[in-house]
Design an enzyme around this catalytic site. Structure first.
Site, short mmCIF file in Angstrom:
data_model
loop_
_atom_site.label_atom_id
_atom_site.label_comp_id
_atom_site.label_asym_id
_atom_site.label_seq_id
_atom_site.Cartn_x
_atom_site.Cartn_y
_atom_site.Cartn_z
N HIS A 328 38.10 32.39 8.81
CA HIS A 328 38.67 31.15 9.31
C HIS A 328 38.01 29.93 8.68
O HIS A 328 36.97 30.01 8.02
CB HIS A 328 38.55 31.08 10.84
N CYS A 347 32.37 36.75 12.77
CA CYS A 347 33.50 36.34 11.92
C CYS A 347 32.97 35.63 10.67
O CYS A 347 31.79 35.30 10.58
CB CYS A 347 34.43 35.43 12.70
#
Length: 431
Positions: A328, A347
């Site tokens: 992201h 992440c």
């Protein structure tokens, strides 16, 4: 630590190759590395330091560039390059390794001190400083360029002077580096070379992402990966979706470990950060009705509204995996300037992620750069399915050679290489 991070035992194929290398090190090693220690000793005894020319500045500017390559770290030549590096380092170990560097003064350009001789010898043995530079007390442009090259090979700031982290990396012994290369040869061979015609690779210890097409790196983006206490998992999957202006559903681990303590200190934290609470029927819940001093987090969904200041900013890149991780964007762009980029909860944040968006969607009709920018500017959450899902690989490689004769090392951030000297060197307190 997840099971995926367990270190695999070397295969029989790997062991046999290592035995072959050990028996043939003198044949496979590059000629200029043979008898490295004796050659350096001869240089130490050479009177004076010769005549220097105006190539100093050229060498200094070329040094880090000579390390970079558009070849992927897991390209088809990766095993052969690593075996060549192992042969070179076996020769270095056999010849006595390199000396440790113990500076008497801060080592930087212009310094004249006997400890520079140790530094010169160390850099000559590892191939960062040309032997023609000789051995002297002078920290000149050749030494500065060699230090920058060494720093580039070890993922350090290319300052050209010896800071704390560069000194630690310099003083990791040749035998330890050889073992690190052997460990990573096993990993590379286990991964194989058939990663896809187009694929994305995140090398966790290097904290960067490669977009590879036809065995050439099309993009190389700086990344932020999981901290040691919340590691990014090793995985293989396929990217199937990009969401522009994504809402963020907060993982349970972050709710428990981060948001609960924050709400005890600042009851307005959720409102200020546009994080809403929902029950299992989709009804919004007032944060003021929740007991934030409870031992366990409430059984509610925490969702942050889309926007440039949300945790994922413009982009979320989805791929199927059991760890519920994804790639992201981030509003905290300054973090990409840090050398230590092990800050996430598993992440992977990608710098200049819109470049990666364009590359991923290039075979998806209607999604050129202009349309992507317009969609992000609209602020509307928009999921886009890739016409051709792209293979995605999260790997753990701490030593590799993507360019002939150039060996790169990174810190063993998750302590999987088995040597304390290789553990996270660039910080003392990261969790």
């Amino acid at each position: 630590m997840t099971k995926d991070l367990d270190r695999k035992a070397p295969s029989k194929k790997t062991v046999s190759r290592r035995r072959f290398i050990a028996g043939a090190a003198g044949v496979l090693a590059m000629p200029h590395l043979a008898s490295a220690q004796s050659a350096v000793d001869a240089l130490i005894n050479t009177p004076g330091r010769g005549n220097w020319d105006d190539q100093f500045d050229a060498f200094t500017s070329r040094a880090p560039a000579s390390v970079s390559s558009n070849q992927p770290i897991l390209g088809p030549n990766a095993p052969a390059n690593l075996m060549q590096a192992i042969a070179q380092y076996q020769q270095i170990v056999t010849s006595g390794g390199w000396p440790e560097v113990h500076p008497n003064v801060p080592l930087q350009f212009g310094v004249y001190d006997p400890s520079v001789q140790q530094l010169r010898q160390r850099l000559i043995v590892s191939g960062d400083l040309p032997r023609s530079a000789g051995i002297s007390d002078s920290y000149d442009s050749y030494v500065q360029g060699a230090v920058r090259r060494f720093q580039a090979r070890h993922g350090l700031s290319e300052t050209g002077y010896i800071d704390e982290y560069t000194l630690k990396a310099l003083n990791v012994g040749a035998r330890v580096r050889l073992a690190q290369l052997e460990t990573n040869l096993s990993r590379v061979e286990d991964l194989g070379s058939d990663l896809g015609e187009r694929y994305v690779l995140v090398n966790i210890p290097a904290a960067y992402c490669e977009a590879v097409e036809q065995n050439t790196v099309a993009l190389r983006n700086v990344a932020i990966v999981g901290r040691p206490s919340r590691p990014t998992p090793i995985l293989n999957s396929k990217i199937f979706e990009i969401i522009f202006n994504p809402p963020w559903t907060v993982p349970r681990s972050i709710i428990q470990k981060d948001i609960m303590p924050l709400m005890r200190k600042d009851p307005n934290y959720l409102v200020d950060n546009k994080i809403r609470l929902y029950d299992n029927k989709g009804n919004e819940v007032d944060p003021m009705t929740v007991d934030w001093n409870a031992e366990k987090a409430p059984n509610l969904t925490f969702r942050q509204d889309p926007g440039p200041n949300s945790a994922m900013a413009s982009t979320k890149i989805n791929f199927h995996n059991k760890h519920a991780v994804y790639m992201h964007d981030t509003p905290s762009q300054s973090l990409f300037n840090d050398i230590v980029r092990f800050e996430s909860s598993g992440c992977v944040r990608i710098e200049n992620v819109r470049d990666l968006d364009v590359w991923l969607l290039k075979n998806t009709p209607g999604w050129d750069r202009q349309h992507i920018e317009e969609t992000i500017h609209s602020g509307i959450s928009t999921p886009v399915n890739l016409a051709d899902p792209v293979p995605n690989h999260f790997v753990y490689i701490t030593a590799w050679s993507a360019k002939d004769g150039v060996v790169q090392f990174r810190d063993d951030i998750y302590n999987l290489d088995g040597a304390p000297e290789l553990a996270l060197q660039t910080t003392s307190g990261i969790e």
